[in-house]
Write a protein that holds these residues in place. Structure first.
Motif, PDB file in Angstrom:
ATOM      1  N   TYR A 182       0.832  -1.208   0.000  1.00  0.00           N
ATOM      2  CA  TYR A 182       0.000   0.000   0.000  1.00  0.00           C
ATOM      3  C   TYR A 182       0.866   1.258   0.000  1.00  0.00           C
ATOM      4  N   VAL A 183       1.880   1.285   0.874  1.00  0.00           N
ATOM      5  CA  VAL A 183       2.740   2.460   0.985  1.00  0.00           C
ATOM      6  C   VAL A 183       3.662   2.596  -0.222  1.00  0.00           C
ATOM      7  N   LEU A 184       4.345   1.521  -0.581  1.00  0.00           N
ATOM      8  CA  LEU A 184       5.362   1.599  -1.631  1.00  0.00           C
ATOM      9  C   LEU A 184       4.764   1.816  -3.016  1.00  0.00           C
ATOM     10  N   GLU A 185       3.632   1.179  -3.282  1.00  0.00           N
ATOM     11  CA  GLU A 185       2.994   1.318  -4.602  1.00  0.00           C
ATOM     12  C   GLU A 185       2.024   2.486  -4.664  1.00  0.00           C
ATOM     13  N   GLU A 186       1.874   3.201  -3.533  1.00  0.00           N
ATOM     14  CA  GLU A 186       0.976   4.355  -3.450  1.00  0.00           C
ATOM     15  C   GLU A 186      -0.444   3.978  -3.869  1.00  0.00           C
ATOM     16  N   LEU A 187      -0.932   2.898  -3.263  1.00  0.00           N
ATOM     17  CA  LEU A 187      -2.277   2.419  -3.565  1.00  0.00           C
ATOM     18  C   LEU A 187      -3.325   3.255  -2.828  1.00  0.00           C
ATOM     19  N   THR A 188      -4.540   3.217  -3.317  1.00  0.00           N
ATOM     20  CA  THR A 188      -5.661   3.806  -2.598  1.00  0.00           C
ATOM     21  C   THR A 188      -6.232   2.759  -1.637  1.00  0.00           C
ATOM     22  N   GLU A 189      -7.112   3.207  -0.743  1.00  0.00           N
ATOM     23  CA  GLU A 189      -7.776   2.266   0.161  1.00  0.00           C
ATOM     24  C   GLU A 189      -8.543   1.209  -0.637  1.00  0.00           C
ATOM     25  N   ASP A 190      -9.278   1.634  -1.644  1.00  0.00           N
ATOM     26  CA  ASP A 190     -10.067   0.692  -2.437  1.00  0.00           C
ATOM     27  C   ASP A 190      -9.169  -0.327  -3.148  1.00  0.00           C
ATOM     28  N   GLU A 191      -8.047   0.140  -3.685  1.00  0.00           N
ATOM     29  CA  GLU A 191      -7.125  -0.782  -4.361  1.00  0.00           C
ATOM     30  C   GLU A 191      -6.555  -1.794  -3.378  1.00  0.00           C
ATOM     31  N   LEU A 192      -6.186  -1.336  -2.190  1.00  0.00           N
ATOM     32  CA  LEU A 192      -5.660  -2.247  -1.180  1.00  0.00           C
ATOM     33  C   LEU A 192      -6.706  -3.273  -0.769  1.00  0.00           C
ATOM     34  N   MET A 193      -7.929  -2.826  -0.516  1.00  0.00           N
ATOM     35  CA  MET A 193      -8.965  -3.741  -0.057  1.00  0.00           C
ATOM     36  C   MET A 193      -9.366  -4.742  -1.134  1.00  0.00           C
ATOM     37  N   ASN A 203       1.784 -18.122   4.511  1.00  0.00           N
ATOM     38  CA  ASN A 203       2.989 -18.327   5.308  1.00  0.00           C
ATOM     39  C   ASN A 203       4.183 -18.641   4.430  1.00  0.00           C
ATOM     40  N   ALA A 204       5.301 -17.960   4.714  1.00  0.00           N
ATOM     41  CA  ALA A 204       6.585 -18.161   4.023  1.00  0.00           C
ATOM     42  C   ALA A 204       6.531 -17.813   2.540  1.00  0.00           C
ATOM     43  N   SER A 205       5.520 -17.041   2.127  1.00  0.00           N
ATOM     44  CA  SER A 205       5.429 -16.615   0.736  1.00  0.00           C
ATOM     45  C   SER A 205       6.382 -15.454   0.470  1.00  0.00           C
ATOM     46  N   VAL A 206       6.656 -15.232  -0.814  1.00  0.00           N
ATOM     47  CA  VAL A 206       7.592 -14.193  -1.246  1.00  0.00           C
ATOM     48  C   VAL A 206       6.858 -13.155  -2.093  1.00  0.00           C
ATOM     49  N   THR A 207       7.022 -11.897  -1.731  1.00  0.00           N
ATOM     50  CA  THR A 207       6.545 -10.765  -2.517  1.00  0.00           C
ATOM     51  C   THR A 207       7.747  -9.872  -2.806  1.00  0.00           C
ATOM     52  N   ARG A 208       7.948  -9.502  -4.066  1.00  0.00           N
ATOM     53  CA  ARG A 208       9.130  -8.711  -4.409  1.00  0.00           C
ATOM     54  C   ARG A 208       8.746  -7.431  -5.137  1.00  0.00           C
ATOM     55  N   LEU A 209       9.365  -6.344  -4.696  1.00  0.00           N
ATOM     56  CA  LEU A 209       9.216  -5.065  -5.370  1.00  0.00           C
ATOM     57  C   LEU A 209      10.583  -4.564  -5.794  1.00  0.00           C
ATOM     58  N   ASP A 210      10.698  -4.107  -7.036  1.00  0.00           N
ATOM     59  CA  ASP A 210      11.948  -3.580  -7.577  1.00  0.00           C
ATOM     60  C   ASP A 210      11.820  -2.081  -7.787  1.00  0.00           C
ATOM     61  N   ARG A 211      12.927  -1.398  -7.602  1.00  0.00           N
ATOM     62  CA  ARG A 211      12.964   0.043  -7.832  1.00  0.00           C
ATOM     63  C   ARG A 211      13.294   0.289  -9.304  1.00  0.00           C
ATOM     64  N   VAL A 212      12.359   0.865 -10.038  1.00  0.00           N
ATOM     65  CA  VAL A 212      12.522   1.084 -11.473  1.00  0.00           C
ATOM     66  C   VAL A 212      12.136   2.521 -11.799  1.00  0.00           C
ATOM     67  N   ASP A 213      13.087   3.282 -12.344  1.00  0.00           N
ATOM     68  CA  ASP A 213      12.823   4.663 -12.754  1.00  0.00           C
ATOM     69  C   ASP A 213      12.192   5.497 -11.638  1.00  0.00           C
ATOM     70  N   GLY A 214      12.726   5.317 -10.436  1.00  0.00           N
ATOM     71  CA  GLY A 214      12.287   6.131  -9.310  1.00  0.00           C
ATOM     72  C   GLY A 214      10.986   5.713  -8.659  1.00  0.00           C
ATOM     73  N   ALA A 215      10.439   4.569  -9.063  1.00  0.00           N
ATOM     74  CA  ALA A 215       9.181   4.092  -8.469  1.00  0.00           C
ATOM     75  C   ALA A 215       9.299   2.609  -8.149  1.00  0.00           C
ATOM     76  N   TRP A 216       8.433   2.140  -7.253  1.00  0.00           N
ATOM     77  CA  TRP A 216       8.426   0.728  -6.894  1.00  0.00           C
ATOM     78  C   TRP A 216       7.495  -0.035  -7.817  1.00  0.00           C
ATOM     79  N   ARG A 217       7.994  -1.146  -8.363  1.00  0.00           N
ATOM     80  CA  ARG A 217       7.225  -1.971  -9.271  1.00  0.00           C
ATOM     81  C   ARG A 217       7.112  -3.383  -8.705  1.00  0.00           C
TER      82      ARG A 217
END
Length: 245
Positions: A182-193, A203-217
């Motif tokens: 929510y914070v890194l991707e600048e989501l709205t409340e509706d998008e998050l929900m 449990n033990a799952s992986v989520t990855r965000l990369d920094r691309v052109d000044g934004a998180w992807r």
């Protein structure tokens, strides 16, 4: 441009004894989750330890350019155990920074109650939660999701300054993974929900965000392919009030 890590790998802790107890409480229609420890001290189950080892095997197989260089971790026992077991399995000797701002959401008077327990013991809070929604309902003595997002913003400022340019492994909790997105991707409340309703964080799952052109992807979300040999469950207790997440 504000300095930032090159990538963030967000991992939810392995199955805890609290997760097991919450699932049992839901199946038996109990009002209270039978966990003796405080939330911060709840350890991994045996299955959770195996999941952490599988995570470590996945880390060991990563290409050199994708291996994390530092770990940020919630100070709760189940997250520390997950990080330690995974790093030992992978043969990685990385600095681990504990930060209380990465802890699980605090539930106050609703702690250890199933949704049935909330209706039975705190019907007014159940109605307030229905009216306000998950994002803004703050149970007495506890936190709303917005409260957690605020402390995560502060933690991320320190993380970005301290580990700019590095690949960072972040070992945390269910709601924390969602709120970091929510914070890194600048989501709205509706998008998050919409994400929350469509998928839990396993449990033990992986989520990855990369920094691309000044934004998180977002590069991966809730990936459990590394747990396939364990026949890991892909559903999580949804009827509890975020207990031991």
């Amino acid at each position: 441009m504000t300095p930032a890590p090159a990538s963030l790998v967000l991992v939810r802790h392995g199955e805890s004894v609290g997760n097991v107890a919450a699932t049992h409480a839901e199946r038996t229609q109990a009002l209270v989750v039978d966990v003796a420890t405080r939330d911060a001290d709840t350890p991994l189950s045996e299955r959770g330890r195996e999941q952490a080892k599988a995570l470590g095997a996945w880390l060991a197989d990563l290409p050199a350019g994708e291996v994390p260089e530092v770990v940020w971790c919630s100070p709760y026992v189940r997250t520390q155990q997950t990080a330690r077991i995974a790093l030992e399995t992978a043969g990685l000797d990385l600095p681990v920074r504990l930060d209380e701002r990465l802890r699980d959401r605090e539930l106050g008077v609703l702690d250890r109650l199933t949704w049935r327990g909330v209706l039975e013991h705190h019907p007014a809070e159940a109605e307030r939660r229905r009216h306000l929604g998950k994002m803004y309902h703050r149970p007495p003595g506890g936190e709303s999701w917005a409260d957690v997002a605020l402390r995560l913003r502060a933690a991320l400022r320190d993380l970005q300054e301290r580990d700019a340019g590095r690949r960072v492994l972040v070992v945390v909790h269910d709601a924390v993974v969602m709120l970091l997105r929510y914070v890194l991707e600048e989501l709205t409340e509706d998008e998050l929900m919409t994400i929350v309703r469509g998928s839990s964080v396993h449990n033990a799952s992986v989520t990855r965000l990369d920094r691309v052109d000044g934004a998180w992807r977002l590069a991966a979300f809730d990936d459990v392919a590394h747990l396939a040999e364990l026949d890991a469950p892909i559903t999580e207790h949804e009827g509890t009030e975020d207990t031991h997440g």
